[in-house]
Design a protein around this motif. Structure first.
Motif, PDB file in Angstrom:
ATOM      1  N   ARG A 222       0.823  -1.211   0.000  1.00 39.32           N
ATOM      2  CA  ARG A 222       0.000   0.000   0.000  1.00 39.32           C
ATOM      3  C   ARG A 222       0.864   1.271   0.000  1.00 39.32           C
ATOM      4  O   ARG A 222       0.566   2.227  -0.694  1.00 39.32           O
ATOM      5  CB  ARG A 222      -0.908   0.030   1.242  1.00 39.32           C
ATOM      6  N   GLY A 223       1.926   1.287   0.808  1.00 38.24           N
ATOM      7  CA  GLY A 223       2.688   2.513   1.024  1.00 38.24           C
ATOM      8  C   GLY A 223       3.323   3.074  -0.231  1.00 38.24           C
ATOM      9  O   GLY A 223       3.282   4.290  -0.468  1.00 38.24           O
ATOM     10  N   VAL A 224       3.906   2.200  -1.064  1.00 40.10           N
ATOM     11  CA  VAL A 224       4.568   2.670  -2.280  1.00 40.10           C
ATOM     12  C   VAL A 224       3.538   3.279  -3.236  1.00 40.10           C
ATOM     13  O   VAL A 224       3.783   4.333  -3.848  1.00 40.10           O
ATOM     14  CB  VAL A 224       5.323   1.506  -2.968  1.00 40.10           C
ATOM     15  N   PHE A 225       2.383   2.636  -3.358  1.00 34.67           N
ATOM     16  CA  PHE A 225       1.335   3.172  -4.225  1.00 34.67           C
ATOM     17  C   PHE A 225       0.825   4.514  -3.691  1.00 34.67           C
ATOM     18  O   PHE A 225       0.571   5.444  -4.468  1.00 34.67           O
ATOM     19  CB  PHE A 225       0.168   2.185  -4.327  1.00 34.67           C
ATOM     20  N   LEU A 226       0.682   4.613  -2.368  1.00 39.08           N
ATOM     21  CA  LEU A 226       0.214   5.861  -1.774  1.00 39.08           C
ATOM     22  C   LEU A 226       1.212   6.989  -2.024  1.00 39.08           C
ATOM     23  O   LEU A 226       0.817   8.124  -2.359  1.00 39.08           O
ATOM     24  CB  LEU A 226      -0.014   5.679  -0.273  1.00 39.08           C
ATOM     25  N   ALA A 227       2.494   6.693  -1.881  1.00 39.82           N
ATOM     26  CA  ALA A 227       3.514   7.716  -2.161  1.00 39.82           C
ATOM     27  C   ALA A 227       3.445   8.166  -3.616  1.00 39.82           C
ATOM     28  O   ALA A 227       3.563   9.357  -3.922  1.00 39.82           O
ATOM     29  CB  ALA A 227       4.899   7.159  -1.834  1.00 39.82           C
ATOM     30  N   GLY A 228       3.229   7.222  -4.533  1.00 43.20           N
ATOM     31  CA  GLY A 228       3.164   7.560  -5.952  1.00 43.20           C
ATOM     32  C   GLY A 228       1.979   8.433  -6.301  1.00 43.20           C
ATOM     33  O   GLY A 228       2.111   9.425  -7.041  1.00 43.20           O
ATOM     34  N   THR A 229       0.802   8.111  -5.764  1.00 49.72           N
ATOM     35  CA  THR A 229      -0.383   8.913  -6.095  1.00 49.72           C
ATOM     36  C   THR A 229      -0.335  10.286  -5.437  1.00 49.72           C
ATOM     37  O   THR A 229      -0.847  11.265  -5.984  1.00 49.72           O
ATOM     38  CB  THR A 229      -1.664   8.168  -5.693  1.00 49.72           C
ATOM     39  N   ASN A 230       0.290  10.366  -4.257  1.00 50.51           N
ATOM     40  CA  ASN A 230       0.507  11.691  -3.655  1.00 50.51           C
ATOM     41  C   ASN A 230       1.411  12.544  -4.531  1.00 50.51           C
ATOM     42  O   ASN A 230       1.192  13.755  -4.683  1.00 50.51           O
ATOM     43  CB  ASN A 230       1.137  11.542  -2.266  1.00 50.51           C
ATOM     44  N   ALA A 231       2.435  11.916  -5.108  1.00 52.42           N
ATOM     45  CA  ALA A 231       3.343  12.657  -5.987  1.00 52.42           C
ATOM     46  C   ALA A 231       2.603  13.158  -7.228  1.00 52.42           C
ATOM     47  O   ALA A 231       2.837  14.286  -7.688  1.00 52.42           O
ATOM     48  CB  ALA A 231       4.516  11.770  -6.395  1.00 52.42           C
ATOM     49  N   VAL A 232       1.697  12.332  -7.771  1.00 53.93           N
ATOM     50  CA  VAL A 232       0.909  12.749  -8.937  1.00 53.93           C
ATOM     51  C   VAL A 232       0.066  13.975  -8.600  1.00 53.93           C
ATOM     52  O   VAL A 232       0.006  14.957  -9.353  1.00 53.93           O
ATOM     53  CB  VAL A 232       0.018  11.595  -9.439  1.00 53.93           C
ATOM     54  N   ALA A 233      -0.608  13.935  -7.441  1.00 55.85           N
ATOM     55  CA  ALA A 233      -1.419  15.082  -7.024  1.00 55.85           C
ATOM     56  C   ALA A 233      -0.545  16.314  -6.821  1.00 55.85           C
ATOM     57  O   ALA A 233      -0.910  17.433  -7.224  1.00 55.85           O
ATOM     58  CB  ALA A 233      -2.174  14.747  -5.738  1.00 55.85           C
ATOM     59  N   GLY A 234       0.629  16.132  -6.202  1.00 55.34           N
ATOM     60  CA  GLY A 234       1.530  17.260  -5.989  1.00 55.34           C
ATOM     61  C   GLY A 234       2.006  17.881  -7.288  1.00 55.34           C
ATOM     62  O   GLY A 234       2.091  19.119  -7.408  1.00 55.34           O
TER      63      GLY A 234
END
Length: 496
Positions: free
Chosen positions: A345-357
């Motif tokens: 979960r954590g790696v995917f969450l970091a990736g989608t946060n980066a997309v939003a940023g």
């Protein structure tokens, strides 16, 4: 009278039989239990999916419409009729954030209380309350009236949506949970798309009342009706529901105890509430949820206004909110399905946060390029909605026990919903069309969430390895005694 008495005795005997089945399943060693064939389990999952998922998805669709319709109503004359024009946008910001004040205040006690109630009755009553609150917003004639309706909406929402992860964890294993969570949360994004279409249609209706009042009625009344229907459709806990046969109940209870041990009946393990409040991981989760909800509330409350600031008319802006929401629904489903398959979960969450940023960076860097700014809304909406779905999935099965879920989920949610209050005040009208402060603050929070997600994921991997070295690797899908220590039990393993 004799027949009635016999009926009551029959119901009592049936409950006793169910309780005996549950106790029997929990006390027997894993290798002594009745073997569960894969096709039996698949049939049960399909049966649960048909009964639970469509109802939860539609319930959440309507609740999301009730929450987010204030942003559409803003473009239909609500500030002019109720807020004396609101030239600075400050009154609208307070009306938008009032929902989150009651939501945050009642979140923890209300969700803990829900553990003691039949799930179908609880969810149905909360949905009826949501529908009534939304419908009554149509009767607001001044600022205080609108605030009261929004506070009521927040109270019922505190007992509604946060119950979904706990409810789904009763029926689905951690390998199945993420995609089901995404399926119902996806309808929040679908609601954003539908909300724009409904608002566009209502704006072209020549009715006797203002368009924004009609919008609240059209989106509120179905919620009341569906809440009543939930009493009949949704099943109660696996060991209590009459939807399942005795064999299906045995399988469902076994599934509920994989990787942990579920409560028997509607009870609270009070010591797990204290464990939840001492768990640093929940506060870290609150930081990620804070960032996600700051973005989410600004999207729900201001996306039509932000798109209109690109130079489009209000009606066209309503329509242009639809594509970003549809893309967000697709990205959410694909990402959570992949995270289920990989159990990460954590790696995917970091990736989608980066997309939003990155989306917020584009909004800051390109102040006059309409194409780039509109593309940026796809990044922010898709990243934000996927973030929420992943966070809900991540923590639901990492808390160990049902009671810690009932206390821990609203704990990190209450921290996170403070971000919703912040997001409701980041886009005042005088700062249009660039909204530098709003985009910059939200962007910074997304990248903070990237760091927190990676730290949490790294900790979970390290802790799993440490327990493997100290206690040996646990038997897959075995019952783990979490009655004393919840997720800190030696045989419990986290999903990183």
């Amino acid at each position: 009278m004799i027949e009635g008495a016999q009926s009551e005795v029959g119901k009592h005997d049936e409950k006793e039989q169910v309780h005996d089945v549950v106790i029997g399943v929990l006390l027997v060693e894993p290798d002594e239990r009745s073997p569960i064939a894969k096709d039996e389990e698949k049939r049960l999952v399909r049966k649960l999916d048909r009964r639970i998922m469509p109802m939860l998805c539609i319930l959440y669709l309507l609740s999301a419409l009730d929450r987010a319709n204030l942003g559409n109503a803003r473009l239909q004359g609500l500030p002019r009729d109720v807020l004396h024009g609101d030239p600075t946008g400050a009154l609208f910001d307070w009306a938008n954030s009032a929902f989150y004040f009651s939501y945050v205040f009642f979140l923890v006690p209300v969700l803990i209380l829900s553990k003691l109630c039949p799930p179908r009755m609880w969810l149905g009553c909360m949905m009826i309350g949501l529908g009534l609150s939304s419908t009554l917003m149509a009767s607001a004639f001044n600022f205080p009236g609108l605030i009261v309706a929004r506070l009521a909406l927040g109270f019922f929402e505190a007992g509604f949506s946060p119950s979904f992860p706990v409810y789904l964890s009763l029926f689905y294993t951690r390998e199945e949970f993420g995609f089901r969570t995404a399926s119902w949360f996806m309808f929040s994004a679908v609601a954003g798309a539908f909300g724009g279409l409904i608002a566009f249609g209502i704006q072209h209706i020549h009715a006797a009342i203002a368009s924004w009042r009609l919008l609240f009625i059209v989106e509120g009344v179905p919620s009341i009706l569906l809440g009543i229907l939930a009493f009949k459709i949704l099943p109660d806990r696996p060991e209590e529901t009459s939807l399942l046969t005795e064999r299906e109940r045995e399988i469902a209870v076994d599934r509920m105890n994989r990787g942990g041990s579920a409560d028997v009946g509607r009870v609270l393990q009070k010591r797990h509430i204290a464990i939840a409040f001492r768990d640093w991981k929940l506060y870290a989760g609150g930081v990620t949820y804070f960032a996600a909800n700051c973005a989410l509330s600004s999207i729900q409350g201001f996306l039509p206004t932000i798109i209109a600031s690109f130079g489009f008319t209000d009606a066209v802006a309503q329509i242009l909110t639809v594509p970003p929401y549809m893309v967000a629904a697709l990205v959410l489903c694909v990402t959570t399905y992949a995270s289920d398959r990989l159990q990460r979960r954590g790696v995917f969450l970091a990736g989608t946060n980066a997309v939003a940023g990155i989306g917020y960076i584009l909004l800051l860097v390109f102040p006059s390029n309409v194409g780039a700014r509109y593309f940026a809304t796809f990044c922010t909406v898709a990243g934000t909605y996927t973030n929420i779905g992943l966070i809900l999935t991540w923590f639901s099965h990492n808390l160990g026990s049902e009671t810690k879920q009932a206390a821990g989920i609203p704990l990190y949610m209450s921290i996170g919903q403070c971000g919703s209050i912040l997001g409701s005040h980041l886009f005042p009208s005088p700062e249009a069309p660039r909204y530098i402060k709003g985009f910059a603050v939200t962007c910074g929070l997304q990248f903070l969430s990237v760091a927190v997600a990676l730290v949490l994921a790294t900790y979970y991997v390290w802790e799993n390895r440490r327990r493997d070295q100290l206690y040996g690797k646990p038997v897959p899908e075995a019952v783990v005694d979490v009655s004393e220590l919840a997720d800190e039990a030696p045989d419990f393993r986290y999903t990183p």
